[in-house]
Design a protein around this motif. Structure first.
Motif, short mmCIF file in Angstrom:
data_model
loop_
_atom_site.label_atom_id
_atom_site.label_comp_id
_atom_site.label_asym_id
_atom_site.label_seq_id
_atom_site.Cartn_x
_atom_site.Cartn_y
_atom_site.Cartn_z
N THR A 30 0.83 -1.21 0.00
CA THR A 30 0.00 0.00 0.00
C THR A 30 0.86 1.26 0.00
N ARG A 31 1.87 1.30 0.86
CA ARG A 31 2.74 2.48 0.93
C ARG A 31 3.53 2.67 -0.37
N GLU A 32 4.00 1.57 -0.96
CA GLU A 32 4.71 1.66 -2.24
C GLU A 32 3.79 2.19 -3.33
N ALA A 33 2.55 1.70 -3.36
CA ALA A 33 1.60 2.16 -4.37
C ALA A 33 1.29 3.64 -4.21
N LEU A 34 1.07 4.08 -2.98
CA LEU A 34 0.82 5.51 -2.74
C LEU A 34 1.95 6.37 -3.30
N LYS A 35 3.17 5.93 -3.03
CA LYS A 35 4.36 6.71 -3.42
C LYS A 35 4.63 6.63 -4.92
N ARG A 36 4.68 5.41 -5.44
CA ARG A 36 5.10 5.22 -6.83
C ARG A 36 4.05 5.65 -7.84
N LEU A 37 2.77 5.49 -7.49
CA LEU A 37 1.68 5.82 -8.41
C LEU A 37 1.11 7.22 -8.16
N ARG A 38 1.64 7.88 -7.12
CA ARG A 38 1.14 9.22 -6.73
C ARG A 38 -0.37 9.22 -6.54
N LEU A 39 -0.84 8.26 -5.76
CA LEU A 39 -2.28 8.13 -5.50
C LEU A 39 -2.72 9.15 -4.45
N ASP A 40 -3.95 9.61 -4.58
CA ASP A 40 -4.50 10.51 -3.56
C ASP A 40 -4.93 9.73 -2.32
N GLN A 41 -5.41 8.51 -2.53
CA GLN A 41 -5.84 7.64 -1.43
C GLN A 41 -5.65 6.19 -1.86
N VAL A 42 -5.68 5.30 -0.87
CA VAL A 42 -5.86 3.87 -1.12
C VAL A 42 -6.99 3.39 -0.22
N TRP A 43 -7.90 2.63 -0.80
CA TRP A 43 -8.97 2.02 -0.03
C TRP A 43 -8.75 0.51 0.01
N TRP A 44 -8.67 -0.04 1.22
CA TRP A 44 -8.66 -1.49 1.36
C TRP A 44 -10.10 -1.97 1.29
N LEU A 45 -10.37 -2.91 0.40
CA LEU A 45 -11.70 -3.49 0.27
C LEU A 45 -11.67 -4.86 0.94
N VAL A 46 -12.04 -4.89 2.21
CA VAL A 46 -12.02 -6.14 2.97
C VAL A 46 -13.27 -6.92 2.59
N SER A 47 -13.08 -8.04 1.93
CA SER A 47 -14.21 -8.76 1.34
C SER A 47 -14.94 -9.62 2.37
N PRO A 48 -16.26 -9.79 2.17
CA PRO A 48 -17.00 -10.71 3.04
C PRO A 48 -16.46 -12.13 2.93
N GLY A 49 -16.01 -12.51 1.73
CA GLY A 49 -15.45 -13.84 1.50
C GLY A 49 -14.93 -13.92 0.08
N ASN A 50 -13.91 -14.74 -0.14
CA ASN A 50 -13.32 -14.89 -1.47
C ASN A 50 -13.93 -16.10 -2.16
N PRO A 51 -14.62 -15.90 -3.30
CA PRO A 51 -15.27 -17.03 -3.97
C PRO A 51 -14.28 -18.07 -4.49
N LEU A 52 -12.99 -17.72 -4.60
CA LEU A 52 -12.00 -18.67 -5.09
C LEU A 52 -11.41 -19.53 -3.98
N LYS A 53 -11.70 -19.19 -2.73
CA LYS A 53 -11.11 -19.93 -1.61
C LYS A 53 -12.13 -20.88 -0.98
N PRO A 54 -11.74 -22.14 -0.73
CA PRO A 54 -12.69 -23.13 -0.23
C PRO A 54 -13.10 -22.94 1.23
N ASN A 55 -12.22 -22.35 2.04
CA ASN A 55 -12.53 -22.21 3.47
C ASN A 55 -12.93 -20.78 3.78
N PRO A 56 -14.02 -20.57 4.52
CA PRO A 56 -14.44 -19.20 4.82
C PRO A 56 -13.42 -18.49 5.71
#
Length: 198
Positions: A30-56
């Motif tokens: 996240t910190r590298e992306a902020l710096k290297r891409l000159r982003l105004d913000q980063v939002w973490w999207l914490v998912s309810p669950g990953n459909p590709l993963k078998p265990n919740p």
């Protein structure tokens, strides 16, 4: 939680995942992306669950609390937007984000390990068509990522790393690969170590 705020024209990086658990590698990326891409913000999207993963994953409230505990930066917001939108697939989440924030420019952030299997994601070409994508180095993944199905299919849309600061203002499809100092942490390894602990 309520929706995060972004000003019209801002460039917001999106880092999605189960964050089960969040770790220093997520923070570093996240910190590298902020710096290297000159982003105004980063939002973490914490998912309810990953459909590709078998265990919740662990409960969302626990993962949100852990993410807020480890990621402390004024330009980073930890969100449960996917739960609010009722989406699971990234393509659907991006559609809802662009509908909710029509004047904000989004950039999808992913580790190189995700690019290596990006072609297994639901409607992955739609993701490439919706937002610029920044792929950040992960240990041992460079060759797999850069020779992946997705990298080959979109090879003509790859931007040189030296143009990273422009990425968020270029119309998709466009992507780039960023080398960076790497950290070895992975959520999978942390969960495995917890299970094997005496």
């Amino acid at each position: 939680m309520g929706k995060p705020w972004a000003a019209p024209g801002q460039v917001v990086g999106l880092l999605g995942g189960s964050f089960d658990p969040p770790h220093a590698g997520h923070v570093h990326l996240t910190r590298e992306a902020l710096k290297r891409l000159r982003l105004d913000q980063v939002w973490w999207l914490v998912s309810p669950g990953n459909p590709l993963k078998p265990n919740p994953p662990a409960p969302l409230t626990e993962r949100m609390a852990a993410a807020r505990g480890i990621m402390r930066h004024p330009k980073v917001k930890v969100t449960d937007l996917e739960a609010g939108f009722g989406t699971r697939a990234t393509a659907d989440t991006l559609r809802e984000l662009q509908r909710a924030y029509p004047l904000v420019r989004f950039v999808w952030l992913m580790g190189a390990d995700n690019l290596a299997q990006f072609h297994t994601w639901d409607r992955w070409p739609e993701i490439m068509a919706r937002v610029p994508v920044a792929v950040l180095a992960r240990p041992g993944q460079r060759m797999r990522a850069l020779h992946s199905h997705a990298a080959q299919r979109f090879r003509l849309e790859r931007l040189p790393a030296r143009d990273a600061e422009r990425l968020g203002r270029i119309a998709p499809p466009v992507w780039l690969y960023l080398d960076m100092p790497m950290r070895p942490e992975s959520s999978t390894a942390i969960r495995r170590a917890r299970r094997n602990a005496p």
